[in-house]
Design a protein around this motif. Structure first.
Motif, PDB file in Angstrom:
ATOM      1  N   HIS A 149       1.077  -5.236  -4.364  1.00 25.79           N
ATOM      2  CA  HIS A 149       1.951  -4.627  -5.362  1.00 25.79           C
ATOM      3  C   HIS A 149       1.478  -4.966  -6.772  1.00 25.79           C
ATOM      4  N   ASP A 151       3.093  -5.843 -10.972  1.00 24.13           N
ATOM      5  CA  ASP A 151       4.269  -6.174 -11.786  1.00 24.13           C
ATOM      6  C   ASP A 151       3.949  -5.859 -13.246  1.00 24.13           C
ATOM      7  N   HIS A 222      -1.865  -7.327  -6.572  1.00 23.32           N
ATOM      8  CA  HIS A 222      -2.053  -8.580  -5.838  1.00 23.32           C
ATOM      9  C   HIS A 222      -1.242  -8.573  -4.546  1.00 23.32           C
TER      10      HIS A 222
HETATM   11 FE   LIG Z   1       4.048 -10.070  -7.884  1.00 27.00          FE
END
Ligand SMILES: [Fe+2]
Length: 292
Positions: A149, A151, A222
């Motif tokens: 995912h 962020d 990551h």
């Molecule tokens: Fe994360």
């Protein structure tokens, strides 16, 4: 990846950086650092159970931890356990849990602010305007996994208990992470991304053990593999006007793409970015004035 020696600082400093490395790497590159939060009673099982009861239910996310690296477009399986049961049985219940926005609690807010104070004196000359302090506490069973995912915040992940292996990729590598995927993320899509085994050759892999932390560059894809023990880690995050502007531009490009256009990637033309940013801000202002 190995750790650069921290610059000598006072023992009360919670986060410890090698200043030369920080100034060279932040905010574009990942790097390891050290912290002094291990043993802090705020991260004991009992304290975390109490915190989970004080937070709104929407801020406690948990699911099965034995999942694929690629959970894009898949429903994350649930375990059927309650929050407290999950935490009490974390050693054996094969779960992954996050307590979100722990800054809502004054005690954790104070700790988060102190940690980010240690970051700010190094980050402000590089990316000024630190704001929106947010903290996340991850509690996970031995061997559990966080899928691939991205962020959208500046993030330092501090390992308190157990170990983790973090595989991390370059946020600027468009063969891994397309403009479309970034636009979808800022348009409100789920954080999980689509993973291919071929990506593994390009990963930087970091081993996190208690006392170590890792800087995650904004948007860097990551995934995380827990070691053979229960893991507790604390994510200290913040935003700046620069990343909020980029978030707005990516969301706007996603809208334009949805209308059949092929927008220029963010960052390619500062003039075009400035014009689009001003237009979106103007439209938002107009929308708030007209109540739309
Ligand atoms: Fe994360």
């Amino acid at each position: 990846m190995t750790l650069a020696s921290p610059t000598p600082q006072s023992p009360s400093t919670r986060l410890q950086f090698n200043e030369v490395q920080f100034k060279t790497a932040f905010p574009r590159q990942p790097f390891l650092m050290q912290h002094a939060l291990c043993g802090n009673p705020l991260f004991s099982l009992e304290s975390l159970i109490e915190l989970s009861k004080r937070l709104p239910p929407s801020k406690v996310e948990y699911n099965a931890g034995t999942i694929d690296i690629d959970m894009h477009d898949k429903l994350t399986p649930q375990t059927g356990l309650s929050v407290e049961e999950t935490m009490r049985r974390i050693e054996t219940c094969r779960s992954w849990m996050v307590l979100k926005n722990v800054e809502a609690d004054p005690t954790y807010r104070a700790l988060l602010d102190a940690c980010l104070g240690d970051v700010a004196h190094l980050s402000e000359p590089l990316t000024p305007g630190m704001r929106r302090h947010e903290g996340y506490i991850f509690i996970s069973s031995p061997g559990s996994r966080t899928p691939y995912h991205m962020d959208g915040e500046h993030n330092f992940l501090l390992q308190l208990t157990g170990s983790k292996k973090v595989s991390l990729w370059d946020s600027m590598d468009r063969s891994l992470l397309s403009e479309k995927e970034i636009e979808a993320h800022y348009g409100g899509a789920h954080r999980n991304l689509s993973y291919q085994d071929a990506y593994a050759a390009k990963a930087q892999v970091f081993d996190l053990t208690p006392g170590l932390g890792l800087h995650f560059p904004v948007n860097a894809p990551h995934w995380v593999q827990n070691g053979p023990e229960v893991s507790v880690s604390f994510s200290v995050t913040f935003r700046t006007p620069a990343i909020d502007k980029r978030a707005m531009l990516y969301a706007a490009n996603g809208r334009l793409r949805g209308w059949g256009l092929n927008p220029k990637p963010v960052g390619l033309s500062p003039l075009r970015d400035a014009l689009l940013h001003n237009t979106v801000r103007g439209l938002r202002k107009l929308g708030s004035l007209t109540g739309r």
